[in-house]
Design a protein around this motif. Structure first.
Motif, PDB file in Angstrom:
ATOM      1  N   GLU A   1      -5.922 -10.606   7.627  1.00  0.00           N
ATOM      2  CA  GLU A   1      -5.800  -9.118   7.378  1.00  0.00           C
ATOM      3  C   GLU A   1      -4.386  -8.865   8.013  1.00  0.00           C
ATOM      4  OE1 GLU A   1     -10.337  -7.896   7.522  1.00  0.00           O
ATOM      5  OE2 GLU A   1      -9.241  -7.492   9.001  1.00  0.00           O
ATOM      6  N   PHE A   2      -3.645  -7.673   7.350  1.00  0.00           N
ATOM      7  CA  PHE A   2      -2.612  -7.256   7.738  1.00  0.00           C
ATOM      8  C   PHE A   2      -2.895  -5.813   8.430  1.00  0.00           C
ATOM      9  CE2 PHE A   2       1.486  -4.675   6.797  1.00  0.00           C
ATOM     10  CZ  PHE A   2       2.485  -5.449   7.404  1.00  0.00           C
ATOM     11  N   PHE A   3      -2.293  -5.567   9.740  1.00  0.00           N
ATOM     12  CA  PHE A   3      -2.424  -4.189  10.304  1.00  0.00           C
ATOM     13  C   PHE A   3      -1.039  -3.675  10.706  1.00  0.00           C
ATOM     14  CE2 PHE A   3      -6.055  -6.955  11.600  1.00  0.00           C
ATOM     15  CZ  PHE A   3      -7.166  -6.079  11.717  1.00  0.00           C
ATOM     16  N   TRP A   4      -1.369  -2.214  10.755  1.00  0.00           N
ATOM     17  CA  TRP A   4       0.084  -1.455  11.264  1.00  0.00           C
ATOM     18  C   TRP A   4      -0.627  -0.217  11.675  1.00  0.00           C
ATOM     19  CZ3 TRP A   4      -1.675  -1.877   6.247  1.00  0.00           C
ATOM     20  CH2 TRP A   4      -1.537  -0.848   5.586  1.00  0.00           C
ATOM     21  N   PHE A   5       0.312   0.717  12.174  1.00  0.00           N
ATOM     22  CA  PHE A   5       0.049   1.829  13.043  1.00  0.00           C
ATOM     23  C   PHE A   5       0.700   3.082  12.302  1.00  0.00           C
ATOM     24  CE2 PHE A   5      -0.656  -1.071  16.206  1.00  0.00           C
ATOM     25  CZ  PHE A   5      -1.695  -0.865  17.039  1.00  0.00           C
ATOM     26  N   ASP A  37       0.587  -1.269   0.008  1.00  0.00           N
ATOM     27  CA  ASP A  37       0.063   0.076  -0.167  1.00  0.00           C
ATOM     28  C   ASP A  37       0.769   1.317  -0.005  1.00  0.00           C
ATOM     29  OD1 ASP A  37      -2.760   1.214   0.420  1.00  0.00           O
ATOM     30  OD2 ASP A  37      -1.593   2.046   2.070  1.00  0.00           O
ATOM     31  N   HIS A  38       0.295   2.311  -0.649  1.00  0.00           N
ATOM     32  CA  HIS A  38       1.038   3.562  -0.795  1.00  0.00           C
ATOM     33  C   HIS A  38       0.727   4.629   0.212  1.00  0.00           C
ATOM     34  CE1 HIS A  38       3.375   2.314  -4.282  1.00  0.00           C
ATOM     35  NE2 HIS A  38       2.221   1.694  -4.732  1.00  0.00           N
ATOM     36  N   THR A  39       0.130   4.141   1.286  1.00  0.00           N
ATOM     37  CA  THR A  39      -0.119   5.137   2.333  1.00  0.00           C
ATOM     38  C   THR A  39       1.039   5.671   2.939  1.00  0.00           C
ATOM     39  OG1 THR A  39      -2.203   3.882   2.935  1.00  0.00           O
ATOM     40  CG2 THR A  39      -1.420   5.343   4.615  1.00  0.00           C
ATOM     41  N   TYR A  84      -4.166   1.144  10.699  1.00  0.00           N
ATOM     42  CA  TYR A  84      -4.574   0.561   9.350  1.00  0.00           C
ATOM     43  C   TYR A  84      -4.686  -0.869   9.118  1.00  0.00           C
ATOM     44  CZ  TYR A  84      -3.099   5.139   7.606  1.00  0.00           C
ATOM     45  OH  TYR A  84      -2.986   6.591   7.407  1.00  0.00           O
ATOM     46  N   ARG A  85      -5.513  -1.137   8.414  1.00  0.00           N
ATOM     47  CA  ARG A  85      -5.947  -2.480   8.137  1.00  0.00           C
ATOM     48  C   ARG A  85      -6.207  -2.691   6.627  1.00  0.00           C
ATOM     49  NH1 ARG A  85     -10.254  -5.149   6.387  1.00  0.00           N
ATOM     50  NH2 ARG A  85     -11.403  -3.244   6.419  1.00  0.00           N
ATOM     51  N   HIS A  86      -5.367  -3.729   6.126  1.00  0.00           N
ATOM     52  CA  HIS A  86      -5.412  -4.205   4.801  1.00  0.00           C
ATOM     53  C   HIS A  86      -5.927  -5.561   4.531  1.00  0.00           C
ATOM     54  CE1 HIS A  86      -4.350  -4.774   0.557  1.00  0.00           C
ATOM     55  NE2 HIS A  86      -3.891  -3.599   0.623  1.00  0.00           N
ATOM     56  N   ASP A  87      -6.974  -5.600   3.848  1.00  0.00           N
ATOM     57  CA  ASP A  87      -7.549  -7.127   3.610  1.00  0.00           C
ATOM     58  C   ASP A  87      -7.418  -7.784   2.257  1.00  0.00           C
ATOM     59  OD1 ASP A  87      -8.888  -5.743   1.624  1.00  0.00           O
ATOM     60  OD2 ASP A  87     -10.944  -5.942   2.498  1.00  0.00           O
ATOM     61  N   GLY A  88      -6.069  -7.364   1.756  1.00  0.00           N
ATOM     62  CA  GLY A  88      -5.849  -7.860   0.365  1.00  0.00           C
ATOM     63  C   GLY A  88      -6.314  -7.231  -0.726  1.00  0.00           C
ATOM     64  N   GLU A  89      -7.234  -6.317  -0.794  1.00  0.00           N
ATOM     65  CA  GLU A  89      -7.790  -5.583  -1.677  1.00  0.00           C
ATOM     66  C   GLU A  89      -7.930  -4.201  -1.394  1.00  0.00           C
ATOM     67  OE1 GLU A  89     -11.533  -7.222  -3.137  1.00  0.00           O
ATOM     68  OE2 GLU A  89     -10.888  -9.155  -2.975  1.00  0.00           O
ATOM     69  N   SER A  90      -8.266  -3.767  -0.344  1.00  0.00           N
ATOM     70  CA  SER A  90      -8.262  -2.361   0.310  1.00  0.00           C
ATOM     71  C   SER A  90      -7.775  -1.845   1.461  1.00  0.00           C
ATOM     72  CB  SER A  90      -9.908  -1.907   0.306  1.00  0.00           C
ATOM     73  OG  SER A  90     -10.636  -2.785   1.061  1.00  0.00           O
ATOM     74  N   VAL A  91      -7.819  -0.785   1.901  1.00  0.00           N
ATOM     75  CA  VAL A  91      -7.008  -0.162   3.151  1.00  0.00           C
ATOM     76  C   VAL A  91      -8.150   0.689   3.890  1.00  0.00           C
ATOM     77  CG1 VAL A  91      -5.279   1.019   4.321  1.00  0.00           C
ATOM     78  CG2 VAL A  91      -4.814  -0.351   2.350  1.00  0.00           C
TER      79      VAL A  91
END
Length: 95
Positions: free
Chosen positions: A23-27, A5-7, A35-42
């Motif tokens: 899902e992938f998470f980060w702060f 992701d380009h966030t 932030y949460r990424h489900d493989g398609e969107s953030v």
């Protein structure tokens, strides 16, 4: 390697994979966001204080480590409840 992701985060940390949710998470610590990424969107969620790390309890619940202590966070309701406060009155202390 591909960019997930380009966030842009001022201070991005605490990345982890939730195996039950897939899902992938980060702060973004300074931006006070989870932030949460489900493989398609953030998805970005606002947080009331600085958080830098997390772990999963179950499919709907995380434990978050923040500037005032440890908190339970419900991913469905966004309810944040204290588990253990760590010198919350001392701004120089972080969990």
């Amino acid at each position: 390697m591909d960019i997930l992701d380009h966030t842009g985060c001022e201070l991005g940390e605490g990345a982890f994979w939730h195996p039950e949710r897939g899902e992938f998470f980060w702060f973004d610590i300074m931006g006070r966001k989870l932030y949460r990424h489900d493989g398609e969107s953030v998805e970005a969620r606002d947080l009331p204080m600085l958080f830098s790390a997390a772990g999963w309890i179950d499919c709907e619940t995380l434990v978050l480590s923040g500037e005032e202590g440890l908190f339970r966070y419900n991913l469905v309701t966004s309810l944040l409840s204290p588990l253990f406060l760590i010198e919350a009155d001392d701004a120089s202390t972080r969990s």
